[in-house]
Design a protein around this motif. Structure first.
Motif, short mmCIF file in Angstrom:
data_model
loop_
_atom_site.label_atom_id
_atom_site.label_comp_id
_atom_site.label_asym_id
_atom_site.label_seq_id
_atom_site.Cartn_x
_atom_site.Cartn_y
_atom_site.Cartn_z
N ASN A 100 0.82 -1.21 0.00
CA ASN A 100 0.00 0.00 0.00
C ASN A 100 0.85 1.26 0.00
O ASN A 100 0.36 2.35 -0.31
N THR A 101 2.12 1.12 0.37
CA THR A 101 3.01 2.27 0.35
C THR A 101 3.62 2.43 -1.04
O THR A 101 3.58 1.52 -1.86
N HIS A 102 4.19 3.59 -1.30
CA HIS A 102 4.88 3.81 -2.56
C HIS A 102 6.10 4.69 -2.31
O HIS A 102 6.17 5.41 -1.31
N ARG A 103 7.05 4.61 -3.22
CA ARG A 103 8.28 5.40 -3.13
C ARG A 103 8.24 6.53 -4.15
O ARG A 103 7.79 6.35 -5.29
N GLU A 104 8.74 7.69 -3.74
CA GLU A 104 8.91 8.82 -4.65
C GLU A 104 10.39 9.22 -4.63
O GLU A 104 10.99 9.32 -3.56
N ILE A 105 10.96 9.42 -5.80
CA ILE A 105 12.34 9.87 -5.92
C ILE A 105 12.31 11.25 -6.58
O ILE A 105 11.82 11.40 -7.71
N TYR A 106 12.82 12.24 -5.87
CA TYR A 106 12.66 13.63 -6.31
C TYR A 106 13.86 14.07 -7.15
O TYR A 106 14.93 14.37 -6.61
N LEU A 107 13.67 14.11 -8.45
CA LEU A 107 14.72 14.51 -9.37
C LEU A 107 14.79 16.02 -9.52
O LEU A 107 15.74 16.55 -10.11
N SER A 108 13.79 16.72 -8.99
CA SER A 108 13.74 18.19 -9.07
C SER A 108 13.61 18.77 -7.67
O SER A 108 12.94 18.20 -6.81
N ASP A 109 14.23 19.90 -7.45
CA ASP A 109 14.09 20.62 -6.19
C ASP A 109 12.86 21.52 -6.30
O ASP A 109 12.86 22.47 -7.09
N PRO A 110 11.80 21.23 -5.54
CA PRO A 110 10.55 22.00 -5.66
C PRO A 110 10.72 23.48 -5.33
O PRO A 110 9.88 24.31 -5.70
N ARG A 111 11.82 23.83 -4.64
CA ARG A 111 12.06 25.22 -4.29
C ARG A 111 12.64 26.02 -5.46
O ARG A 111 12.62 27.25 -5.45
N LYS A 112 13.15 25.30 -6.47
CA LYS A 112 13.88 25.97 -7.54
C LYS A 112 13.27 25.78 -8.92
O LYS A 112 13.81 26.31 -9.89
N ILE A 113 12.18 25.03 -9.03
CA ILE A 113 11.64 24.73 -10.35
C ILE A 113 10.13 24.89 -10.37
O ILE A 113 9.46 24.69 -9.35
N GLU A 114 9.60 25.29 -11.50
CA GLU A 114 8.16 25.49 -11.63
C GLU A 114 7.44 24.16 -11.45
O GLU A 114 7.96 23.09 -11.79
N ILE A 115 6.21 24.24 -10.92
CA ILE A 115 5.44 23.04 -10.61
C ILE A 115 5.29 22.12 -11.81
O ILE A 115 5.46 20.90 -11.70
N ASP A 116 4.98 22.67 -12.97
CA ASP A 116 4.73 21.82 -14.14
C ASP A 116 6.00 21.18 -14.70
O ASP A 116 5.93 20.31 -15.58
N LYS A 117 7.16 21.56 -14.17
CA LYS A 117 8.42 20.99 -14.64
C LYS A 117 9.05 20.02 -13.63
O LYS A 117 10.14 19.50 -13.86
N ARG A 118 8.37 19.78 -12.53
CA ARG A 118 8.88 18.85 -11.53
C ARG A 118 8.95 17.44 -12.11
O ARG A 118 8.05 17.00 -12.83
N ARG A 119 10.01 16.71 -11.76
CA ARG A 119 10.20 15.34 -12.23
C ARG A 119 10.36 14.43 -11.02
O ARG A 119 11.28 14.61 -10.22
#
Length: 208
Positions: A177-196
Motif C-alpha cells: 500500500n506504500t509507494h516510493r517517490e524519488i525527487y529529481l527536481s528541487d521544488p524550491r527551484k523549479i516550476e510546478i509543471d516541470k517537476r520530475r
C-alpha cells in the motif's frame, strides 16, 4: 574508480521514461529519517535538511584527516520518500495524516561505524533536532513497477492509474500500500509543471 553518477551508472532506477516499466531493485543502503505530518510544514523541511547534511558530510569526507577506506567520488543521490497514511480511513488528500520515511542512498563504502562518526560530526557542525532520528538502513525492494511523473505532486493519482493499468495488462499485481517517490527536481527551484518525480511500488508476477 571513475566518479559514480546516478544519472549515468543507475539510469534504470533513477531516469525512467513516462511509461511504466518493471525493474528489480537491489539491496540499497540509505540514511533515513521517519516522520509524519504535512510535507509543507517546517518539520519536514528540517528532516530533509538533516538528511542532506549527513549525506554531504559523507560525500566531502575525502577532505578530512581520516578519509574512509575505499572512498570514491560520486554524485550525491536524490532525496527519496516512502509514503503511507497514519489513519487508513482518511483519504491521502489529508496531508496532515501522511506518514513518511525520507532517505538518501549512500555509497558502498559507508558502514555503520562510519555513519556514527559522520552523525556525531554533523551534530556539532550543523545542529538539527532531526539528526537524533537519523538511521543507517538497508532496504531490498525487489520487483517493482515505476515510471516518471512530471508536474504537481497533487496530480500523481493519474500516473498511478497508468501504472495500475500497465500492471494488470502485463501480469503483475501491486503488493504494497506504500509507494516510493524519488525527487529529481528541487521544488524550491523549479516550476510546478516541470517537476520530475520517479514513482515506484512493489509488485509480484501473476503470470508464469
Amino acid at each position: 574508480m571513475d566518479k559514480i553518477d546516478y544519472k549515468k551508472n543507475f539510469k534504470d532506477l533513477y531516469l525512467p521514461k513516462q511509461n511504466p516499466v518493471i525493474v528489480t531493485v537491489p539491496t540499497i543502503d540509505f540514511i533515513m529519517i521517519e516522520g509524519n505530518g504535512d510535507p509543507n510544514d517546517e518539520a519536514f523541511a528540517q528532516a530533509t535538511a538533516a538528511i542532506y547534511a549527513l549525506s554531504y558530510a559523507v560525500r566531502m569526507s575525502y577532505k578530512s584527516k581520516d578519509v574512509p577506506k575505499s572512498y570514491y567520488h560520486y554524485t550525491v543521490f536524490p532525496l527519496e520518500g516512502i509514503w503511507d497514511l497514519v489513519d487508513k480511513t482518511l483519504p491521502p488528500t489529508v496531508k496532515s495524516n501522511l506518514k513518511y520515511q525520507l532517505m538518501i542512498r549512500q555509497p558502498d563504502f559507508l558502514t555503520a561505524d562510519l555513519f556514527d562518526r559522520f552523525l556525531s560530526e554533523t551534530k556539532k557542525k550543523k545542529p538539527n533536532p532531526f539528526l537524533d532520528k537519523a538511521r543507517f538502513v538497508s532496504i531490498n525492494e525487489g520487483l517493482c513497477c515505476q515510471m516518471l511523473h512530471k508536474g504537481s505532486y497533487d496530480d500523481e493519482p493519474a500516473s498511478f492509474e497508468i501504472m495500475s493499468n500497465f500492471c494488470e495488462e502485463s501480469g503483475y499485481k501491486r503488493i504494497s500500500n506504500t509507494h516510493r517517490e524519488i525527487y529529481l527536481s528541487d521544488p524550491r527551484k523549479i516550476e510546478i509543471d516541470k517537476r520530475r518525480t520517479v514513482l515506484r511500488y512493489q509488485v509480484m508476477a501473476t503470470k508464469k
